[in-house]
Write a protein that holds these residues in place. Structure first.
Motif, PDB file in Angstrom:
ATOM      1  N   ARG A 295     -25.505 -26.119  63.269  1.00  0.00           N
ATOM      2  CA  ARG A 295     -26.055 -24.831  62.818  1.00  0.00           C
ATOM      3  C   ARG A 295     -26.740 -24.912  61.469  1.00  0.00           C
ATOM      4  O   ARG A 295     -27.378 -23.961  61.042  1.00  0.00           O
ATOM      5  N   SER A 296     -26.582 -26.026  60.768  1.00  0.00           N
ATOM      6  CA  SER A 296     -27.135 -26.079  59.413  1.00  0.00           C
ATOM      7  C   SER A 296     -28.139 -27.216  59.250  1.00  0.00           C
ATOM      8  O   SER A 296     -28.252 -28.094  60.103  1.00  0.00           O
TER       9      SER A 296
ATOM     10  N   SER B 176     -26.450 -24.828  52.468  1.00  0.00           N
ATOM     11  CA  SER B 176     -25.380 -23.937  52.004  1.00  0.00           C
ATOM     12  C   SER B 176     -24.773 -24.436  50.693  1.00  0.00           C
ATOM     13  O   SER B 176     -24.379 -23.629  49.843  1.00  0.00           O
TER      14      SER B 176
ATOM     15  N   ARG C  24     -23.438 -33.264  60.915  1.00  0.00           N
ATOM     16  CA  ARG C  24     -22.062 -32.761  60.942  1.00  0.00           C
ATOM     17  C   ARG C  24     -21.944 -31.354  61.510  1.00  0.00           C
ATOM     18  O   ARG C  24     -20.906 -30.968  62.017  1.00  0.00           O
ATOM     19  N   ASP C  25     -23.017 -30.550  61.364  1.00  0.00           N
ATOM     20  CA  ASP C  25     -22.958 -29.154  61.772  1.00  0.00           C
ATOM     21  C   ASP C  25     -24.321 -28.762  62.356  1.00  0.00           C
ATOM     22  O   ASP C  25     -25.289 -28.606  61.611  1.00  0.00           O
TER      23      ASP C  25
ATOM     24  N   SER D 182     -28.405 -31.083  60.360  1.00  0.00           N
ATOM     25  CA  SER D 182     -27.177 -31.722  59.905  1.00  0.00           C
ATOM     26  C   SER D 182     -26.529 -32.485  61.049  1.00  0.00           C
ATOM     27  O   SER D 182     -26.394 -31.961  62.164  1.00  0.00           O
TER      28      SER D 182
ATOM     29  N   PRO E 296     -26.552 -30.224  52.211  1.00  0.00           N
ATOM     30  CA  PRO E 296     -26.607 -29.048  53.079  1.00  0.00           C
ATOM     31  C   PRO E 296     -27.172 -27.854  52.300  1.00  0.00           C
ATOM     32  O   PRO E 296     -26.845 -27.657  51.130  1.00  0.00           O
TER      33      PRO E 296
END
Length: 159
Positions: free
Chosen positions: A98-99, A62, A95-96, A93, A60
């Motif tokens: 937004r990312s 982040s 899993r997310d 992603s 990711p």
């Protein structure tokens, strides 16, 4: 001629801190010059590639911002540059939503391996050949302690 300050005249903690700063600066500049000259990869790009190469899965964006010594905006610019050269890909992603996750391409893996060989060659005479396994382990211990404290302090600031 001005007198040089010796370790004996400086408190141990100050000397150790100065040593870390000096070594980091000198070694980073040495690696940056070689990687830029030989591969067109500034050390900041290599740092991102190192974290990506060390992970079996896409990373990711982040996490790259938290793992590297770069700010999130710097990581974004580096990933943009690496993607423009075909060395990394970004994928949404799973899993997310937004990312995004970043991974090395085949060309990126090859470029990393070549640059890493250059990095190791450049560091050998001024770092790895001078230090024994105990020295390397001790530096790793110091780094992990300092990094853990930084993360602990960061965790206390976020609600």
């Amino acid at each position: 001629m001005p007198k040089k300050l010796t370790q004996a005249e400086m408190p141990d903690a100050d000397y150790a801190f100065y040593g870390l700063v000096w070594a980091g600066t000198v070694l980073t500049e040495r690696v940056d010059r070689a990687l830029t000259k030989e591969h067109g990869l500034p050390v900041s790009w290599f740092e991102v590639m190192l974290w990506l190469a060390s992970s079996p899965d896409p990373v990711p964006a982040s996490v790259l911002g938290n793992s590297t010594m770069l700010s999130r905006s710097q990581v974004s610019r580096v990933v943009d540059a690496l993607q423009a050269r075909g060395l990394v890909t970004r994928t949404p992603s799973a899993r997310d939503a937004r990312s995004v996750e970043v991974s090395l391409t085949g060309a990126g893996r090859l470029a990393f391996e070549q640059a890493d060989a250059t990095r190791r060659e450049v560091l050998a005479p001024v770092f790895t050949d001078l230090l024994d396994a105990g020295d390397i382990a001790a530096l790793g211990t110091v780094w992990r302690k300092l990094k853990a404290e930084k993360e602990r302090l960061s965790d206390h600031r976020t609600p």
